[in-house]
Design a protein around this motif. Sequence first.
Motif, PDB file in Angstrom:
ATOM      1  N   TRP A 336    -129.134  -2.849  91.854  1.00  0.00           N
ATOM      2  CA  TRP A 336    -130.568  -3.098  91.894  1.00  0.00           C
ATOM      3  C   TRP A 336    -130.839  -4.600  91.925  1.00  0.00           C
ATOM      4  O   TRP A 336    -130.045  -5.415  91.465  1.00  0.00           O
ATOM      5  N   ALA A 337    -131.981  -4.937  92.499  1.00  0.00           N
ATOM      6  CA  ALA A 337    -132.451  -6.322  92.592  1.00  0.00           C
ATOM      7  C   ALA A 337    -133.968  -6.293  92.692  1.00  0.00           C
ATOM      8  O   ALA A 337    -134.533  -5.443  93.391  1.00  0.00           O
ATOM      9  N   ASP A 338    -134.628  -7.212  92.004  1.00  0.00           N
ATOM     10  CA  ASP A 338    -136.083  -7.253  92.034  1.00  0.00           C
ATOM     11  C   ASP A 338    -136.567  -8.441  92.854  1.00  0.00           C
ATOM     12  O   ASP A 338    -135.783  -9.152  93.490  1.00  0.00           O
ATOM     13  N   GLU A 339    -137.848  -8.682  92.807  1.00  0.00           N
ATOM     14  CA  GLU A 339    -138.445  -9.739  93.623  1.00  0.00           C
ATOM     15  C   GLU A 339    -137.963 -11.115  93.198  1.00  0.00           C
ATOM     16  O   GLU A 339    -137.724 -11.990  94.038  1.00  0.00           O
ATOM     17  N   THR A 340    -137.770 -11.331  91.914  1.00  0.00           N
ATOM     18  CA  THR A 340    -137.310 -12.636  91.421  1.00  0.00           C
ATOM     19  C   THR A 340    -135.889 -12.928  91.881  1.00  0.00           C
ATOM     20  O   THR A 340    -135.581 -14.049  92.307  1.00  0.00           O
ATOM     21  N   THR A 341    -135.009 -11.942  91.784  1.00  0.00           N
ATOM     22  CA  THR A 341    -133.622 -12.168  92.228  1.00  0.00           C
ATOM     23  C   THR A 341    -133.550 -12.422  93.730  1.00  0.00           C
ATOM     24  O   THR A 341    -132.727 -13.226  94.175  1.00  0.00           O
ATOM     25  N   LYS A 342    -134.412 -11.769  94.484  1.00  0.00           N
ATOM     26  CA  LYS A 342    -134.428 -12.014  95.933  1.00  0.00           C
ATOM     27  C   LYS A 342    -134.926 -13.422  96.245  1.00  0.00           C
ATOM     28  O   LYS A 342    -134.419 -14.088  97.162  1.00  0.00           O
ATOM     29  N   PHE A 343    -135.909 -13.891  95.490  1.00  0.00           N
ATOM     30  CA  PHE A 343    -136.377 -15.266  95.676  1.00  0.00           C
ATOM     31  C   PHE A 343    -135.269 -16.253  95.324  1.00  0.00           C
ATOM     32  O   PHE A 343    -135.075 -17.269  96.017  1.00  0.00           O
ATOM     33  N   ASN A 344    -134.531 -15.986  94.256  1.00  0.00           N
ATOM     34  CA  ASN A 344    -133.415 -16.858  93.884  1.00  0.00           C
ATOM     35  C   ASN A 344    -132.343 -16.888  94.968  1.00  0.00           C
ATOM     36  O   ASN A 344    -131.765 -17.944  95.251  1.00  0.00           O
ATOM     37  N   ARG A 362    -120.965   2.261  77.319  1.00  0.00           N
ATOM     38  CA  ARG A 362    -120.424   3.417  76.604  1.00  0.00           C
ATOM     39  C   ARG A 362    -119.750   4.417  77.537  1.00  0.00           C
ATOM     40  O   ARG A 362    -118.919   5.211  77.101  1.00  0.00           O
ATOM     41  N   TYR A 363    -120.104   4.403  78.816  1.00  0.00           N
ATOM     42  CA  TYR A 363    -119.483   5.312  79.769  1.00  0.00           C
ATOM     43  C   TYR A 363    -118.342   4.646  80.535  1.00  0.00           C
ATOM     44  O   TYR A 363    -117.870   5.195  81.523  1.00  0.00           O
ATOM     45  N   ASN A 364    -117.947   3.443  80.087  1.00  0.00           N
ATOM     46  CA  ASN A 364    -116.819   2.711  80.680  1.00  0.00           C
ATOM     47  C   ASN A 364    -117.067   2.306  82.125  1.00  0.00           C
ATOM     48  O   ASN A 364    -116.120   2.079  82.879  1.00  0.00           O
ATOM     49  N   MET A 365    -118.333   2.221  82.533  1.00  0.00           N
ATOM     50  CA  MET A 365    -118.648   1.698  83.859  1.00  0.00           C
ATOM     51  C   MET A 365    -118.554   0.176  83.830  1.00  0.00           C
ATOM     52  O   MET A 365    -118.907  -0.473  82.846  1.00  0.00           O
ATOM     53  N   VAL A 366    -118.083  -0.407  84.927  1.00  0.00           N
ATOM     54  CA  VAL A 366    -117.840  -1.844  85.001  1.00  0.00           C
ATOM     55  C   VAL A 366    -119.116  -2.550  85.434  1.00  0.00           C
ATOM     56  O   VAL A 366    -119.762  -2.162  86.408  1.00  0.00           O
ATOM     57  N   PHE A 367    -119.484  -3.568  84.699  1.00  0.00           N
ATOM     58  CA  PHE A 367    -120.679  -4.356  84.991  1.00  0.00           C
ATOM     59  C   PHE A 367    -120.321  -5.455  85.980  1.00  0.00           C
ATOM     60  O   PHE A 367    -119.411  -6.250  85.740  1.00  0.00           O
ATOM     61  N   VAL A 368    -121.038  -5.532  87.116  1.00  0.00           N
ATOM     62  CA  VAL A 368    -120.731  -6.480  88.191  1.00  0.00           C
ATOM     63  C   VAL A 368    -121.979  -7.303  88.491  1.00  0.00           C
ATOM     64  O   VAL A 368    -122.818  -6.892  89.305  1.00  0.00           O
ATOM     65  N   PRO A 369    -122.173  -8.455  87.848  1.00  0.00           N
ATOM     66  CA  PRO A 369    -123.310  -9.319  88.192  1.00  0.00           C
ATOM     67  C   PRO A 369    -122.974 -10.220  89.373  1.00  0.00           C
ATOM     68  O   PRO A 369    -121.839 -10.667  89.540  1.00  0.00           O
ATOM     69  N   LEU A 370    -123.965 -10.521  90.195  1.00  0.00           N
ATOM     70  CA  LEU A 370    -123.834 -11.460  91.307  1.00  0.00           C
ATOM     71  C   LEU A 370    -124.739 -12.642  90.994  1.00  0.00           C
ATOM     72  O   LEU A 370    -125.974 -12.509  90.985  1.00  0.00           O
ATOM     73  N   ASN A 371    -124.134 -13.808  90.740  1.00  0.00           N
ATOM     74  CA  ASN A 371    -124.860 -14.969  90.232  1.00  0.00           C
ATOM     75  C   ASN A 371    -124.691 -16.167  91.135  1.00  0.00           C
ATOM     76  O   ASN A 371    -123.832 -16.196  92.025  1.00  0.00           O
ATOM     77  N   GLY A 372    -125.512 -17.161  90.869  1.00  0.00           N
ATOM     78  CA  GLY A 372    -125.446 -18.435  91.563  1.00  0.00           C
ATOM     79  C   GLY A 372    -125.910 -19.551  90.657  1.00  0.00           C
ATOM     80  O   GLY A 372    -126.136 -19.354  89.462  1.00  0.00           O
ATOM     81  N   HIS A 376    -130.952 -27.087  88.921  1.00  0.00           N
ATOM     82  CA  HIS A 376    -130.824 -27.648  87.575  1.00  0.00           C
ATOM     83  C   HIS A 376    -129.503 -27.249  86.918  1.00  0.00           C
ATOM     84  O   HIS A 376    -129.365 -27.348  85.692  1.00  0.00           O
ATOM     85  N   LYS A 377    -128.564 -26.768  87.724  1.00  0.00           N
ATOM     86  CA  LYS A 377    -127.256 -26.342  87.228  1.00  0.00           C
ATOM     87  C   LYS A 377    -127.367 -25.182  86.241  1.00  0.00           C
ATOM     88  O   LYS A 377    -126.528 -25.031  85.344  1.00  0.00           O
ATOM     89  N   LYS A 378    -128.386 -24.374  86.382  1.00  0.00           N
ATOM     90  CA  LYS A 378    -128.583 -23.207  85.545  1.00  0.00           C
ATOM     91  C   LYS A 378    -128.202 -21.949  86.312  1.00  0.00           C
ATOM     92  O   LYS A 378    -128.346 -21.874  87.537  1.00  0.00           O
ATOM     93  N   CYS A 379    -127.728 -20.965  85.560  1.00  0.00           N
ATOM     94  CA  CYS A 379    -127.295 -19.714  86.179  1.00  0.00           C
ATOM     95  C   CYS A 379    -128.502 -18.882  86.582  1.00  0.00           C
ATOM     96  O   CYS A 379    -129.450 -18.712  85.804  1.00  0.00           O
ATOM     97  N   VAL A 380    -128.489 -18.366  87.797  1.00  0.00           N
ATOM     98  CA  VAL A 380    -129.520 -17.455  88.293  1.00  0.00           C
ATOM     99  C   VAL A 380    -128.835 -16.195  88.796  1.00  0.00           C
ATOM    100  O   VAL A 380    -127.705 -16.231  89.291  1.00  0.00           O
ATOM    101  N   THR A 381    -129.522 -15.079  88.675  1.00  0.00           N
ATOM    102  CA  THR A 381    -128.964 -13.786  89.053  1.00  0.00           C
ATOM    103  C   THR A 381    -129.556 -13.346  90.383  1.00  0.00           C
ATOM    104  O   THR A 381    -130.766 -13.436  90.607  1.00  0.00           O
ATOM    105  N   PHE A 382    -128.679 -12.839  91.268  1.00  0.00           N
ATOM    106  CA  PHE A 382    -129.099 -12.328  92.569  1.00  0.00           C
ATOM    107  C   PHE A 382    -129.172 -10.808  92.591  1.00  0.00           C
ATOM    108  O   PHE A 382    -129.944 -10.229  93.357  1.00  0.00           O
ATOM    109  N   GLY A 383    -128.383 -10.156  91.802  1.00  0.00           N
ATOM    110  CA  GLY A 383    -128.355  -8.698  91.773  1.00  0.00           C
ATOM    111  C   GLY A 383    -127.360  -8.223  90.733  1.00  0.00           C
ATOM    112  O   GLY A 383    -126.551  -9.003  90.213  1.00  0.00           O
TER     113      GLY A 383
END
Length: 665
Positions: A336-344, A362-372, A376-383
Motif C-alpha cells: 500500500w501507498a498513500d498520497e504522501t508517499t507518492k509525493f515523496n 505475529r503471523y511471521n510475515m516479513v515487513f518490507v519498507p521502501l524508503n528514500g 534534509h537527509k531525513k528518511c521518507v517512505t515510498f511504500g
Amino acid sequence: MIAHDITCYQLHRFGPMISRVISYTDLDFDEKVIPINYEEQQEEFEFSEYDTLDNVNLQIVDTSNINDCGYSYANLGSDTLYNDGLSIGESSKSNEEQSAVDHDYVSPGGSLYWTPEVSDHIKPKIKSVYDLYVDAVRMYRNYALEAGFDVRLGTLRTSTYKVITERHLFCNREGKPNTGKVDTLDIQHNKPKRRKDSFRVDCKAKIVLKIIPGTVKYVVQDFTKKHSHALFSKETIHLSHAKRILDYAHGSFIHNMSKQNIGATKTHRFYTGITGCHYDQGLVSDFKNSTRNLNCYIGGRHSKFLIDKMIERKKYVPNFTFEYRVVDKKLNTLFWADETTKFNYNAFGDVVSLEATFNTNRYNMVFVPLNGIDNHKKCVTFGVGMLSKEDYDSYSWLVKAFLTTFTKPPTLILSYQDPTLSKAIKEFIPTTQHRLCMWNITKKLPKKISIEISTNLEFRNHFHGFIWNSKIEPQAFEAGWECLLREFNITNNKWLNAMYRLRRLWIPTFFKNIPMSGLMRTTSLSESQNCRVEIPSRYILKRWIRNVIPTELLKSLSHDPEKLQAYLDDQHKLKKKYIDDCPSNELTTRDNYYKNLLNVTIPNVVDIENPSDIRNKGSGSRGKRSKSKNEMVQLQGLKSKRLCASCQQMVNHDKRNCPLKNKDN
C-alpha cells in the motif's frame, strides 16, 4: 428455660466471657439472676423447630470483657429483640478501616449483618417511582457504589411483548457457593470449571422493581438493605467490580498502545501516570483481560478486517493504492501507498532502499519498507509491503505492484544480498541499477574468517579503510585488496573471493558516479522503520504524579488534613457532576463496542483467512526464534576465554571440542 439456654449459648459464642449476669423473664418463671462462667459453660445446645424467643427480655448487667471478641456491643433491651435476630443499638467504629460500616446487626445464631451508611437522597425508598427502567437500575448501582458492594442482575420477568415487568437486583454475594462433589473419574467432568461462586455468602440484600401497569414507569416494590458480609471501605472501593469496569476510553487507549507494541502492564502505568491517580482506572489484570478479549474477538478474522478496512480507505481516501494477494484462501502479500508517499517518491525517488527486515509480526510475515532520503537527509517512505515468503514469486509480485503504483522506475535500488530479489529486479526493472548493502556484507566478516584475524586491529583498519573509501580508483582498490589478503594469509578464503567477484555491486568506488542521496552504503534506514517503539522506563511513572494538586494549594493545605480532605471531596463532586451531565457513551452490545473500537464492519463470511505455516528467518519455531550464525558467533565472542589443554591457547573451546584434536582424528 429454653430462652435462658438460647441466651447463654448466644453470648457464649461472642467471645471469652469471664463473668456475666443475665436476667430473663419467662411466662412461667419470675425474674431471676444467674451468673455464667465462660470456662464452665461447655454444654452444647440443640433446638427444635418449635422453640421460640417470644416474650423474652435480655439485659447484659456486666460488660467488662465483652469487647474481647473484637467488636463492641451496646446493651440489649426488650426493644431491640426481633423474631429474626438481635439489633445492636450502635455500630462499632473500631474497624472502620476494614469496611465501609461495621456490623450493626446480630442474629440469634451469631450471624453478623452490615447496614450501609449513605445519604438519604441516595438510599432507595419503597414506592419510589422512576420514569424509565434504566433510571431505576442506575439509581441502585449508584447506591451500591456509595454503600460499598457490587450488584448482580437477578430474576427477570417480561410480558408477551418483551417488556420488562419485574426485575430483581441482588448483591453480588447473594446465593450459596456450589459445594457439590464431582466424580473425577467421570469423563464428562474432566473439564476444569471456574470457581466464580466461591465468594457468595447467601447475602439477602436486594431491590425489586416492578412496572406500573399501563405506563413505562417502575416502582420500588421491595428493598432489603442489610448485608451478611463486610462492605468495601473507601480505601478498597477501587477493587470492586463497578470500579474496575473499563469504558470505551480505556479500551481505545489500550488498543492504541498495543499497536505500538506496548503491553498491558506498561499501558496501565502510563494511564495512571497521565490521569494522576491509580484509583478508578482498573487494575493491571483488567488491562490484560481487555487485551485478551479484544484478541479473542478478532480471532481468525484479522486478515479479513484488514482487507475490508484497506478497501474502504481506497474508496474514500484520494490517491490511495492498495494491492493484496490471496493464496489458498490465506492472505499472502500486501502493498500500500498513500498520497504522501507518492509525493515523496516523485520528489526523492531516484534512489530506493528496499530491505526485507527480519523483525516480523505475529503471523511471521516479513515487513518490507521502501524508503528514500529527502533534501534534509531525513528518511521518507515510498511504500510498504508485507510478504509471507522471501522467494522469487513474492518479490516479483511486490516489484510489479510497485511499478503499477509509481509507473516511473527508480534510478537505483539498494538492497541486501538476496539472489531472488536480484533476479526479480533484473527481470521487471532492467533499466534500474541494483547495488548491495555494504553493512549487511561487512557484518558477516567475523563468521567468515577466523576470530583472531577479524579482531586484529591492524586488519580492521586496513580492510575498512579502503572498502569504504569512495575517492580511490577501482585499480587502487583491486591492488589493495590483493595485498591485504596476502599479508594476512587469507587468499584462499572462499567468501572473500566471492565478495571480490561481486565488488561492482557493493564497493562504492565502482559506482561513485551515481548520486546515492545519502544511501550510499547501507539500508539501515529501512531496518529502522521496523524497529519497535520502546519507551524507556525512566519516562514511565510507577506511581501517580505529584502535581495532581497545584503546588501553591499543596503548601497551604499540607498542614491542615481537614481542609485537604474537603478540597479532594469537592474535586470528586465536581468531576462526578460533569460526568453525570455528559451523555452516555455506553454501547449496547459487545459487538458494537469492538466494532467502534476497531472501526471495522463485521463480515458475514470470512473468505480470507490469517496467514499460517510461514517459515522465514527470524520467525522462529515453536515460539522460539532460531539464531543466525552471526548471533551465535557474537555470543561466542562474549564468553571468557580459557586455556585449551590440547592446543595450549586461550580460546573459547576446551580439549574435547578443540579443532586440532578433530583434525588429528
